[in-house]
Design a protein around this motif. Structure first.
Motif, PDB file in Angstrom:
ATOM      1  N   MET A  37      41.349  32.917  38.021  1.00 56.68           N
ATOM      2  CA  MET A  37      41.874  33.376  39.304  1.00 56.68           C
ATOM      3  C   MET A  37      43.155  34.196  39.164  1.00 56.68           C
ATOM      4  O   MET A  37      43.868  34.111  38.160  1.00 56.68           O
ATOM      5  CB  MET A  37      42.158  32.175  40.204  1.00 56.68           C
ATOM      6  N   SER A  38      43.410  34.990  40.198  1.00 52.37           N
ATOM      7  CA  SER A  38      44.678  35.719  40.301  1.00 52.37           C
ATOM      8  C   SER A  38      45.664  34.823  41.029  1.00 52.37           C
ATOM      9  O   SER A  38      45.367  34.275  42.093  1.00 52.37           O
ATOM     10  CB  SER A  38      44.479  37.017  41.105  1.00 52.37           C
ATOM     11  N   THR A  39      46.840  34.647  40.445  1.00 51.45           N
ATOM     12  CA  THR A  39      47.833  33.751  41.024  1.00 51.45           C
ATOM     13  C   THR A  39      49.237  34.282  40.736  1.00 51.45           C
ATOM     14  O   THR A  39      49.437  34.954  39.716  1.00 51.45           O
ATOM     15  CB  THR A  39      47.655  32.318  40.455  1.00 51.45           C
ATOM     16  N   ARG A  43      33.804  37.099  31.723  1.00 50.71           N
ATOM     17  CA  ARG A  43      32.588  37.168  30.931  1.00 50.71           C
ATOM     18  C   ARG A  43      32.710  38.205  29.806  1.00 50.71           C
ATOM     19  O   ARG A  43      32.259  37.985  28.678  1.00 50.71           O
ATOM     20  CB  ARG A  43      31.395  37.520  31.825  1.00 50.71           C
ATOM     21  N   ALA A  44      33.321  39.321  30.120  1.00 51.98           N
ATOM     22  CA  ALA A  44      33.495  40.368  29.110  1.00 51.98           C
ATOM     23  C   ALA A  44      34.372  39.877  27.970  1.00 51.98           C
ATOM     24  O   ALA A  44      34.145  40.197  26.797  1.00 51.98           O
ATOM     25  CB  ALA A  44      34.102  41.614  29.751  1.00 51.98           C
ATOM     26  N   ALA A  80      30.332  32.226  40.956  1.00 51.33           N
ATOM     27  CA  ALA A  80      29.423  33.372  41.044  1.00 51.33           C
ATOM     28  C   ALA A  80      28.273  33.081  42.002  1.00 51.33           C
ATOM     29  O   ALA A  80      27.866  33.942  42.795  1.00 51.33           O
ATOM     30  CB  ALA A  80      28.893  33.729  39.660  1.00 51.33           C
ATOM     31  N   ARG A  81      27.750  31.857  41.955  1.00 52.44           N
ATOM     32  CA  ARG A  81      26.654  31.485  42.863  1.00 52.44           C
ATOM     33  C   ARG A  81      27.124  31.504  44.318  1.00 52.44           C
ATOM     34  O   ARG A  81      26.394  31.938  45.216  1.00 52.44           O
ATOM     35  CB  ARG A  81      26.115  30.101  42.497  1.00 52.44           C
ATOM     36  N   SER A 117      37.894  36.559  42.373  1.00 52.70           N
ATOM     37  CA  SER A 117      36.983  37.600  42.843  1.00 52.70           C
ATOM     38  C   SER A 117      35.876  37.838  41.835  1.00 52.70           C
ATOM     39  O   SER A 117      35.926  37.364  40.694  1.00 52.70           O
ATOM     40  CB  SER A 117      37.751  38.909  43.067  1.00 52.70           C
ATOM     41  N   ALA A 118      34.888  38.605  42.260  1.00 53.21           N
ATOM     42  CA  ALA A 118      33.805  38.972  41.358  1.00 53.21           C
ATOM     43  C   ALA A 118      34.348  39.740  40.162  1.00 53.21           C
ATOM     44  O   ALA A 118      33.867  39.582  39.033  1.00 53.21           O
ATOM     45  CB  ALA A 118      32.763  39.805  42.112  1.00 53.21           C
ATOM     46  N   SER A 119      35.352  40.573  40.398  1.00 55.18           N
ATOM     47  CA  SER A 119      35.956  41.335  39.295  1.00 55.18           C
ATOM     48  C   SER A 119      36.596  40.402  38.277  1.00 55.18           C
ATOM     49  O   SER A 119      36.519  40.647  37.060  1.00 55.18           O
ATOM     50  CB  SER A 119      37.012  42.299  39.841  1.00 55.18           C
ATOM     51  N   ASP A 120      37.224  39.311  38.754  1.00 52.79           N
ATOM     52  CA  ASP A 120      37.812  38.336  37.837  1.00 52.79           C
ATOM     53  C   ASP A 120      36.731  37.706  36.959  1.00 52.79           C
ATOM     54  O   ASP A 120      36.921  37.495  35.750  1.00 52.79           O
ATOM     55  CB  ASP A 120      38.531  37.233  38.621  1.00 52.79           C
ATOM     56  N   LEU A 121      35.578  37.405  37.559  1.00 51.30           N
ATOM     57  CA  LEU A 121      34.482  36.781  36.803  1.00 51.30           C
ATOM     58  C   LEU A 121      33.913  37.742  35.764  1.00 51.30           C
ATOM     59  O   LEU A 121      33.597  37.332  34.637  1.00 51.30           O
ATOM     60  CB  LEU A 121      33.383  36.331  37.756  1.00 51.30           C
TER      61      LEU A 121
END
Length: 212
Positions: free
Chosen positions: A77-79, A60-61, A27-28, A52-56
């Protein structure tokens, strides 16, 4: 000029992480570099996935409200990663991005790899879109100068070239039917062209008199 290749539009200075990088560090990095995603690589620079930011946000959710622990990238990650090679054409990469985006909640970037699948760059949706944002006047000039005059060796005025919203219309005398057909095929290969219309008069059926 035919369609640009991925190697011509990609960014070769790529921000990457390893599969053990904590999600907070990812995220940083995203915030510091102003990007929305990046490749995950192993020690040999081979791409393991994309985070991606969406993955993060989803990670978190899933941990809300207790926020127990912090997941490493390999759990977020998407893999496997969808990758392309530098010699591939931009339109092919754009179609791949759209097709895989339907399957994966949107694909905004494609890692670029060499023949040994090692990361050498990255191309984003914005990079691909930039290629297609070409004005009609620029396309018309290219068809007239590079195809009609350059490739076919005809005077530019011998073939009428009209372009509107990326659609190329070619017009000319019936005697230039073959040349204009070749010009149409060549125009399809140009960046920014979305359609080609050929207005050359058809050959009259045998036994039918030609007009005039």
């Amino acid at each position: 000029m035919i369609h640009s290749t991925i190697g011509e539009v990609m960014t070769d200075d790529v921000v990457t992480v390893s599969e053990t990088t904590p999600s907070t560090d990812v995220a940083r990095l995203l915030d510091r570099h102003g990007i929305s995603g990046l490749p995950v690589i192993d020690r040999d620079d081979k791409v393991l996935g994309v985070v991606s930011a969406s993955d993060l946000v989803r990670e978190r959710a899933a941990r809300w409200p207790d926020g127990a622990g912090e997941a490493p990238v390999r759990e977020v990650m998407s893999t496997p990663a969808v990758t392309v090679h530098p010699e591939q054409r931009v339109p092919d990469a754009a179609r791949l991005m759209e097709r895989r985006g339907v399957e994966r909640r949107g694909v905004e970037r494609l890692p670029v790899v060499d023949e040994e699948d090692r990361l050498i760059g990255i191309v984003t949706r914005r990079d691909l879109l930039r290629v297609f944002l070409r004005g009609d006047d620029e396309i018309r000039r290219q068809v007239s100068e590079e195809i009609v005059a350059g490739e076919l060796g005809l005077p530019p005025e011998a073939v009428g070239v009209f372009v509107r919203d990326g659609v190329v219309t070619l017009a000319g005398d019936a005697g230039l039917r073959g040349a204009i057909a070749r010009a149409g095929f060549a125009a399809w290969r140009l960046d920014g062209v979305v359609g080609v219309v050929n207005l050359v008069p058809p050959v009259p059926p045998e036994g039918v008199a030609r007009p005039g």
